[in-house]
Motif scaffolding. Structure first.
Motif, PDB file in Angstrom:
ATOM      1  N   UNK A   3       0.847  -1.177   0.000  1.00  0.00           N
ATOM      2  CA  UNK A   3       0.000   0.000   0.000  1.00  0.00           C
ATOM      3  C   UNK A   3       0.890   1.237   0.000  1.00  0.00           C
ATOM      4  N   UNK A   4       0.291   2.331  -0.315  1.00  0.00           N
ATOM      5  CA  UNK A   4       1.028   3.580  -0.246  1.00  0.00           C
ATOM      6  C   UNK A   4       0.549   4.413   0.929  1.00  0.00           C
ATOM      7  N   UNK A   5       1.474   5.184   1.455  1.00  0.00           N
ATOM      8  CA  UNK A   5       1.111   6.194   2.435  1.00  0.00           C
ATOM      9  C   UNK A   5       1.549   7.540   1.892  1.00  0.00           C
ATOM     10  N   UNK A   6       1.099   8.594   2.539  1.00  0.00           N
ATOM     11  CA  UNK A   6       1.420   9.932   2.047  1.00  0.00           C
ATOM     12  C   UNK A   6       1.770  10.848   3.208  1.00  0.00           C
ATOM     13  N   UNK A   8       3.406  14.930   4.000  1.00  0.00           N
ATOM     14  CA  UNK A   8       3.859  16.218   3.484  1.00  0.00           C
ATOM     15  C   UNK A   8       4.642  16.893   4.602  1.00  0.00           C
ATOM     16  N   UNK A  49       4.912   8.033   0.142  1.00  0.00           N
ATOM     17  CA  UNK A  49       5.116   9.148  -0.778  1.00  0.00           C
ATOM     18  C   UNK A  49       5.372  10.407   0.054  1.00  0.00           C
ATOM     19  N   UNK A  51       5.862  14.227  -0.071  1.00  0.00           N
ATOM     20  CA  UNK A  51       5.622  15.379  -0.940  1.00  0.00           C
ATOM     21  C   UNK A  51       6.465  16.571  -0.484  1.00  0.00           C
TER      22      UNK A  51
ATOM     23  N   UNK B   1      -4.246   2.560   3.134  1.00  0.00           N
ATOM     24  CA  UNK B   1      -4.435   3.907   3.687  1.00  0.00           C
ATOM     25  C   UNK B   1      -5.375   4.715   2.786  1.00  0.00           C
ATOM     26  N   UNK B   3      -7.375   8.519   2.482  1.00  0.00           N
ATOM     27  CA  UNK B   3      -7.290   9.869   3.005  1.00  0.00           C
ATOM     28  C   UNK B   3      -8.527  10.648   2.583  1.00  0.00           C
ATOM     29  N   UNK B  20      -3.539   7.306  -1.373  1.00  0.00           N
ATOM     30  CA  UNK B  20      -2.430   8.259  -1.477  1.00  0.00           C
ATOM     31  C   UNK B  20      -1.879   8.398  -2.892  1.00  0.00           C
ATOM     32  N   UNK B  21      -1.960   7.315  -3.668  1.00  0.00           N
ATOM     33  CA  UNK B  21      -1.361   7.354  -5.000  1.00  0.00           C
ATOM     34  C   UNK B  21      -2.368   7.672  -6.107  1.00  0.00           C
ATOM     35  N   UNK B  64      -0.766  14.357  -7.559  1.00  0.00           N
ATOM     36  CA  UNK B  64      -1.581  13.536  -6.672  1.00  0.00           C
ATOM     37  C   UNK B  64      -2.715  14.386  -6.104  1.00  0.00           C
ATOM     38  N   UNK B  66      -4.088  14.112  -3.213  1.00  0.00           N
ATOM     39  CA  UNK B  66      -3.791  14.506  -1.821  1.00  0.00           C
ATOM     40  C   UNK B  66      -2.885  15.715  -1.743  1.00  0.00           C
ATOM     41  N   UNK B  67      -2.014  15.865  -2.724  1.00  0.00           N
ATOM     42  CA  UNK B  67      -1.040  16.936  -2.589  1.00  0.00           C
ATOM     43  C   UNK B  67      -1.624  18.300  -2.953  1.00  0.00           C
TER      44      UNK B  67
END
Lengths: 94, 163
Positions: A3-6, A8, A49, A51, B1, B3, B20-21, B64, B66-67
């Motif tokens: 899975x991905x996490x994010x 910033x 990820x 950012x 995950x 968001x 997230x992606x 993305x 989210x960003x």
């Protein structure tokens, strides 16, 4: 878990501590032209990820005596807009 | 995950839950059903997915969701006012700058970014501004003319004070 996490990070210290903790699992996202293509193609199937586009410390174009310093999070659009780069390095903008 | 975030698109706030992606392009098209933004190459080379982020043209396939939470996003659907098309859109129609139409939303938004900062661009400056937008029908001559005309209409509207 695939899975991905994010995240910033808010400043350079936070960025560095994430990188230290996650190592190769920390995937740095700036312009996205590498990372997001790799993710799309399945080269990366998981990771955090990170950012960095909001990090002021990595932005900015500064003129030193005989050189110009360009932050790693400066975009091509920023470069093209830069008044600072217009005079000393017209070639660079081309 | 997963968001949960707020996306501000064309002045409207949408609450969406994303991975997230997930790229902004897919969220715009599949969740918000704003299909004016096109999926071309998916690798940042063709410009069909161009949107405006804080007034700047960006590739939504290289962004993305989210960003860009909370930032001002504009898509082609946000350009017209009510049933009145934006002057750049009108100019594209008048100049026959649309063939298959796939590149048009991105072209129009790149043109808008240009004209907003440079109300009277030269053909060279227009070419520069749309260099990231590919037209597979190769209708560039008409597109450049349309951008010039759109800019002219916008200048006149500004002079008339009715924009």
């Amino acid at each position: 878990m695939r899975d991905f996490q994010f995240v910033k990070p808010r400043d350079l210290n936070e960025l560095l501590s994430i990188k230290k903790e996650k190592g190769g699992k920390a995937l740095i996202l700036a312009g996205g032209t590498n990372l997001l293509v790799y993710i799309k193609d399945g080269v990366f199937k998981e990771g955090v990820i990170v950012d960095i586009t909001g990090l002021e410390a990595l932005k900015g174009i500064r003129r030193e005596k005989d050189r110009v310093e360009i932050g790693p999070a400066v975009t091509i659009a920023d470069l093209l807009d830069s008044e600072l780069l217009k005079k000393p390095s017209p070639l660079f903008r081309r | 995950m997963k968001i949960s975030l707020k996306l501000k698109v064309n002045g409207r706030i949408h609450r969406v839950t994303v991975k997230p992606n997930e790229i902004l392009l897919n969220v715009l098209r599949d969740r918000l059903h704003l299909t004016g933004t096109k999926y071309g190459c998916g690798i940042g080379e063709c410009g069909a997915c161009t949107v405006l982020l804080g007034g700047r043209a960006v590739l939504s396939c290289q962004t993305l969701a989210v960003s860009v939470a909370g930032r001002e996003i504009a898509t082609i659907e946000g350009l017209q006012e009510g049933s009145k098309l934006h002057p750049i859109q009108e100019a594209f129609i008048d100049e026959g700058a649309i063939q298959c139409g796939f590149c048009t939303p991105g072209m129009v938004l790149s043109a808008k970014e240009l004209i907003d900062s440079n109300p009277d661009p030269s053909p060279e400056q227009i070419k520069d501004a749309i260099r990231g937008n590919l037209c597979r029908c190769t209708g560039y001559t008409n597109i450049i003319r349309a951008v010039q005309k759109g800019a002219e209409i916008m200048r006149n509207e500004k002079k008339g004070g009715n924009s």
